[in-house]
Design an enzyme around this catalytic site. Sequence first.
Site, mmCIF file in Angstrom:
data_model
loop_
_atom_site.group_PDB
_atom_site.id
_atom_site.type_symbol
_atom_site.label_atom_id
_atom_site.label_comp_id
_atom_site.label_asym_id
_atom_site.label_seq_id
_atom_site.Cartn_x
_atom_site.Cartn_y
_atom_site.Cartn_z
ATOM 1 N N ASP A 144 -55.934 27.701 -62.911
ATOM 2 C CA ASP A 144 -55.929 28.961 -62.154
ATOM 3 C C ASP A 144 -55.344 28.688 -60.772
ATOM 4 O O ASP A 144 -55.694 27.695 -60.122
ATOM 5 C CB ASP A 144 -57.372 29.495 -62.049
ATOM 6 C CG ASP A 144 -57.443 30.932 -61.577
ATOM 7 O OD1 ASP A 144 -56.834 31.247 -60.533
ATOM 8 O OD2 ASP A 144 -58.114 31.735 -62.231
ATOM 9 N N ASN A 170 -63.925 38.120 -67.657
ATOM 10 C CA ASN A 170 -63.970 39.510 -67.221
ATOM 11 C C ASN A 170 -63.194 40.337 -68.236
ATOM 12 O O ASN A 170 -62.048 40.014 -68.553
ATOM 13 C CB ASN A 170 -63.342 39.639 -65.830
ATOM 14 C CG ASN A 170 -64.037 38.738 -64.816
ATOM 15 O OD1 ASN A 170 -65.265 38.661 -64.790
ATOM 16 N ND2 ASN A 170 -63.273 38.045 -63.990
ATOM 17 N N GLN A 191 -61.507 42.729 -64.455
ATOM 18 C CA GLN A 191 -60.376 42.032 -65.093
ATOM 19 C C GLN A 191 -59.076 42.470 -64.423
ATOM 20 O O GLN A 191 -58.755 43.656 -64.396
ATOM 21 C CB GLN A 191 -60.326 42.359 -66.592
ATOM 22 C CG GLN A 191 -59.228 41.595 -67.331
ATOM 23 C CD GLN A 191 -59.224 41.878 -68.838
ATOM 24 O OE1 GLN A 191 -59.835 42.843 -69.297
ATOM 25 N NE2 GLN A 191 -58.541 41.036 -69.586
ATOM 26 N N HIS A 220 -58.708 36.064 -71.260
ATOM 27 C CA HIS A 220 -58.756 34.709 -70.686
ATOM 28 C C HIS A 220 -60.191 34.330 -70.394
ATOM 29 O O HIS A 220 -61.000 35.163 -70.001
ATOM 30 C CB HIS A 220 -57.885 34.583 -69.433
ATOM 31 C CG HIS A 220 -58.165 35.608 -68.381
ATOM 32 N ND1 HIS A 220 -57.704 36.897 -68.467
ATOM 33 C CD2 HIS A 220 -58.849 35.533 -67.223
ATOM 34 C CE1 HIS A 220 -58.091 37.580 -67.402
ATOM 35 N NE2 HIS A 220 -58.798 36.780 -66.631
ATOM 36 N N HIS A 248 -62.419 31.818 -68.126
ATOM 37 C CA HIS A 248 -62.440 30.912 -66.967
ATOM 38 C C HIS A 248 -63.419 29.770 -67.259
ATOM 39 O O HIS A 248 -64.558 30.026 -67.677
ATOM 40 C CB HIS A 248 -62.971 31.624 -65.720
ATOM 41 C CG HIS A 248 -62.136 32.755 -65.206
ATOM 42 N ND1 HIS A 248 -61.272 32.612 -64.152
ATOM 43 C CD2 HIS A 248 -62.056 34.059 -65.577
ATOM 44 C CE1 HIS A 248 -60.691 33.781 -63.885
ATOM 45 N NE2 HIS A 248 -61.158 34.679 -64.740
#
Length: 136
Positions: A31, A87, A94, A100, A102
């Site tokens: 990220d 999210n 989101q 995705h 995390h």
Amino acid sequence: MESECIFCRIVDGEIPAVRVYEDGEHLAFLDTNPRSEGHVLAIPKEHIKTIDELGDEQTAKLFIVVKRIAESLKQKMGVKGYNIVSNNGEIAGQVIPHVHIHIVPRYEGQRSSAGFELAFPVDAKAKRKVEESIEK
Ligand code: AMP
Ligand code: ZN
């Protein structure tokens, strides 16, 4: 591939990313706004917006990839624990509408004493409802 989607463009190699895992159906990369060192995003390559829209097998495979990354963070980076967050939907914060997960490592000396309390404080009304249901 959705040409407007940043994550699809990363899958396609149009946008650079630090790739940490890849197979035919998945990609994981760092990220660019890391919440800690080694903050990874794991995605299915297919452009699907939220987890509920994934097939069962796709969901299972994605979480196996998440587990592999967590194992590797522990074994190779001395990570003691990690938070897994996803999210789903704008209302949930989101920002990128491509599924995705995390994986946020926690290191010795960086203990998150609040756990998920920081992002999700207890909802008193919902708590009362649960307690009422237990009493019934
Ligand atoms: P969210 O949709 O709120 O779960 O978060 C999207 C995440 O994607 C954020 O943590 C961003 O920092 C991250 N992000 C956005 N663009 C990129 C990029 N080009 N490479 C890596 N991570 C990104
Ligand atoms: Zn996409």
